[in-house]
Write a protein that holds these residues in place. Structure first.
Motif, PDB file in Angstrom:
ATOM      1  N   GLY A  11       0.821  -1.212   0.000  1.00  0.00           N
ATOM      2  CA  GLY A  11       0.000   0.000   0.000  1.00  0.00           C
ATOM      3  C   GLY A  11       0.846   1.249   0.000  1.00  0.00           C
ATOM      4  O   GLY A  11       1.808   1.353   0.766  1.00  0.00           O
ATOM      5  N   GLY A  15       0.184   6.011   5.127  1.00  0.00           N
ATOM      6  CA  GLY A  15       0.827   5.074   6.055  1.00  0.00           C
ATOM      7  C   GLY A  15       2.004   4.364   5.414  1.00  0.00           C
ATOM      8  O   GLY A  15       3.120   4.341   5.955  1.00  0.00           O
ATOM      9  N   GLU A  35      -1.616  -1.524  -5.220  1.00  0.00           N
ATOM     10  CA  GLU A  35      -2.626  -1.969  -6.181  1.00  0.00           C
ATOM     11  C   GLU A  35      -3.013  -0.857  -7.160  1.00  0.00           C
ATOM     12  O   GLU A  35      -3.212  -1.103  -8.340  1.00  0.00           O
ATOM     13  CB  GLU A  35      -3.864  -2.430  -5.405  1.00  0.00           C
ATOM     14  N   GLN A  42      -5.985   6.723  -0.881  1.00  0.00           N
ATOM     15  CA  GLN A  42      -7.318   7.296  -1.152  1.00  0.00           C
ATOM     16  C   GLN A  42      -7.296   8.806  -1.023  1.00  0.00           C
ATOM     17  O   GLN A  42      -7.821   9.518  -1.870  1.00  0.00           O
ATOM     18  CB  GLN A  42      -8.347   6.732  -0.157  1.00  0.00           C
ATOM     19  N   VAL A  85      -1.383  -7.433  -3.872  1.00  0.00           N
ATOM     20  CA  VAL A  85      -0.878  -8.485  -2.992  1.00  0.00           C
ATOM     21  C   VAL A  85      -2.017  -9.445  -2.671  1.00  0.00           C
ATOM     22  O   VAL A  85      -3.105  -9.049  -2.246  1.00  0.00           O
ATOM     23  CB  VAL A  85      -0.252  -7.884  -1.714  1.00  0.00           C
ATOM     24  N   GLU A 118     -15.312   2.056   2.002  1.00  0.00           N
ATOM     25  CA  GLU A 118     -16.603   2.560   2.472  1.00  0.00           C
ATOM     26  C   GLU A 118     -17.427   1.399   2.998  1.00  0.00           C
ATOM     27  O   GLU A 118     -17.473   0.323   2.377  1.00  0.00           O
ATOM     28  CB  GLU A 118     -17.352   3.253   1.334  1.00  0.00           C
ATOM     29  N   ALA A 135     -17.820   8.355  -1.454  1.00  0.00           N
ATOM     30  CA  ALA A 135     -16.382   8.656  -1.548  1.00  0.00           C
ATOM     31  C   ALA A 135     -15.816   8.214  -2.895  1.00  0.00           C
ATOM     32  O   ALA A 135     -14.845   8.797  -3.376  1.00  0.00           O
ATOM     33  CB  ALA A 135     -15.632   7.999  -0.399  1.00  0.00           C
ATOM     34  N   VAL A 139     -13.187   9.980  -5.607  1.00  0.00           N
ATOM     35  CA  VAL A 139     -12.020   9.339  -6.208  1.00  0.00           C
ATOM     36  C   VAL A 139     -12.047   9.528  -7.730  1.00  0.00           C
ATOM     37  O   VAL A 139     -11.036   9.833  -8.349  1.00  0.00           O
ATOM     38  CB  VAL A 139     -11.961   7.839  -5.821  1.00  0.00           C
ATOM     39  N   GLY A 303      -1.953   2.652   9.565  1.00  0.00           N
ATOM     40  CA  GLY A 303      -2.988   3.373   8.827  1.00  0.00           C
ATOM     41  C   GLY A 303      -4.375   2.794   9.041  1.00  0.00           C
ATOM     42  O   GLY A 303      -4.617   2.020   9.977  1.00  0.00           O
ATOM     43  N   GLY A 310      -7.812   8.310  10.077  1.00  0.00           N
ATOM     44  CA  GLY A 310      -7.525   9.379   9.128  1.00  0.00           C
ATOM     45  C   GLY A 310      -6.079   9.412   8.656  1.00  0.00           C
ATOM     46  O   GLY A 310      -5.207   8.690   9.148  1.00  0.00           O
TER      47      GLY A 310
END
Ligand code: FAD
Length: 465
Positions: A11, A15, A35, A42, A85, A118, A135, A139, A303, A310
């Protein structure tokens, strides 16, 4: 040739990026697998490519991510985007798919930072074309500069719903109404947390500014809404709801639902990390220590995937976990770890003072995330309805896993990500048990669908050149 990597990070949100920068500067060899096709996760989605004219709308909270991204880019950590992953085995071979191939890379330490998703909102009609997560629309705006056309209805609760509404207003999108599902009782219950929240009064001010902007724009904010339904023959055409016992309907082609976000725990579950229940927001999160270390040796979590706090908390947790893995690899002393982590612990603690208040005000509304009409689809991949789940429970299946075996819920493309929490909540209600007694699906690798081409092209790369 080197023997894999000291650290593989899953990721590239705040984080993962913070952990990579820290571990790399301590001298570790670092690989980040992400990914998405861009860094930033996000919140800082597509920040490196954002159009100049969209910057004002997305604001400082978005643009400030550039500093971390630049630090990451100049850190010389290796980075593979579009890499999903799928599994991490007990010897820490990290298996990922990219393009037509599957790879396996050895890691001494792993940090998982897969963020949140979400919360699925399984109201009647939620699977119709025209119904989306709120959300996700944001994006699409960040990624592809797309904004909805026509009248839009937003429904649910949470700070992200307000943020999305503000972005839509700024983009000139016509919002027919915001259907607020929050429970008034939450406000009273949140008062004890207000003194703590005052320490991060900038967030309170931002929240009030968002509400003010929405009001000023003339958007109807309808409070105390219940029984929301997405109607339409095939495609969404209207939204029905009740308020004060009266039923109303709004014509719309786009309904944006939001009832908060929940940790993305598929990977931490698949590799056997211990999880605990967070009752205020009705989700499971992995058990970690103050350094982010999970119950699985040499696997840390940072994270939102370890609890939704957040972007800033994700970033501070990343720095802290990065220092910890450097210590565990023998590159810094325990004292260095403590000294360097100290400002991040302090910043994280201050940042978290707002959370109990936010979490309390925006407790998810049970009426939104637990369906109560038998025909409502619960598992959208396998089209399993509430009545199918209830029938399985009636004949004695009393765990998510056995309900899954009986109904195929959670066996589809998303591997239970979208229905796991809902199925567990239905079992909680039907059997009058606690979430801990009910538990969750057993998530097994591969955590995401793999194509035949990827299976056929599996390359076990134990060494990196
Ligand atoms: C749809 C959505 C939109 C959001 N928008 C905002 C916003 O505008 N403002 C805000 O304050 N907060 C937003 N949030 C909350 C926000 O995501 C977090 O607070 C913050 O980004 C958390 O950072 P993170 O590093 O934990 O995870 P994220 O930023 O979510 O990053 C996680 C990264 O992990 C990658 N990943 C996930 N699974 C895998 C896998 N199996 N293999 C490889 N990579 C993987 C993802 O592609 C992503 O890049 C949003 C949340 C969601 C779900």
């Amino acid at each position: 040739m080197n023997q894999g990597f000291d650290l593989v990070i899953v990721g590239a949100g705040p984080g993962g990026l913070a952990a990579a920068v820290t571990a790399k500067s301590a001298g570790m060899s670092v690989l980040v697998l992400n990914e998405q096709e861009h860094v930033g996760g996000q919140i800082y989605h597509s920040l490196e490519h954002v159009r100049e004219e969209n910057k004002a709308t997305l604001g400082e909270d978005y643009l400030c991510g550039q500093k971390l991204i630049s630090e990451f880019r100049s850190s010389a950590a290796e980075y593979i985007q579009g890499a999903t992953v799928l599994d991490i085995d007990p010897n820490r071979y990290v298996c990922y798919a990219k393009g037509e191939k599957t790879y396996s890379v050895k890691a001494k330490q792993v940090i998982i930072s897969t963020g949140s998703m979400e919360r699925p909102v399984p109201i009647p009609g939620w699977t119709k074309p025209g119904v989306m997560g709120a959300a996700s629309v944001d994006v699409l705006f960040k990624q592809a500069d797309l904004v909805p056309s026509g009248n839009v209805v937003l429904a649910g609760s949470g700070p992200l719903l307000l943020l999305v509404a503000c972005h839509l207003v700024d983009n000139g999108v016509k919002i027919s109404a915001i259907l607020d599902s929050s429970n008034y009782a939450n406000y009273a219950k949140s008062i004890p947390y207000l003194p703590g929240a005052m320490q991060k009064s900038d967030y309170l001010i931002k929240g009030l500014q968002m509400l003010w902007k929405i009001r000023k724009s003339g958007v109807k904010f309808i409070h105390g809404v219940k029984n929301i339904e997405a109607l339409g023959d095939g495609q969404l055409s209207s939204v029905k709801y009740t308020k004060n016992g009266k039923t109303r309907e709004i014509q719309t082609g786009l309904l944006l639902l939001h009832e908060g976000v929940v940790p993305n725990t598929q990977l931490s579950r698949a590799i056997g990390c211990e999880h605990e229940w967070y009752d205020m927001h009705r989700y499971w999160k992995p058990v970690i220590d103050e350094w982010g270390q999970s119950s699985v040796e040499s696997v840390s979590l940072v994270g939102d995937c370890s609890g939704v706090y957040g972007a800033k908390v994700a970033e501070y947790s990343g720095y802290i976990a990065g220092l910890n893995v450097a210590f565990q690899t023998g590159l810094i002393t325990e004292n260095e770890r403590s000294v360097k982590a100290s400002p991040h612990f302090l910043a994280k603690k201050k940042e978290m003072t707002i959370r109990p208040f936010i979490d309390s005000v925006y407790r998810p509304n049970r009426g939104m995330y637990v369906p109560d009409t038998p025909e409502t689809i619960v598992c959208r991949c396998e089209e399993v309805k509430l009545r199918d789940i209830q029938a399985a429970i009636d004949i004695g299946y009393n765990l998510p896993l056995t309900v899954k075996n009986e109904t195929r819920s959670g066996m589809g493309r998303c591997q239970g990500r979208m229905c796991g929490l809902t199925i567990a909540e239905i079992l909680v209600d039907e059997l009058d048990k606690s979430p801990e007694e009910i538990g969750y699906y057993s998530v097994r690798p591969m955590i995401k669908p793999v194509t035949l081409a990827q299976l056929g092209n599996m390359s076990i790369t134990k060494n990196q050149s």
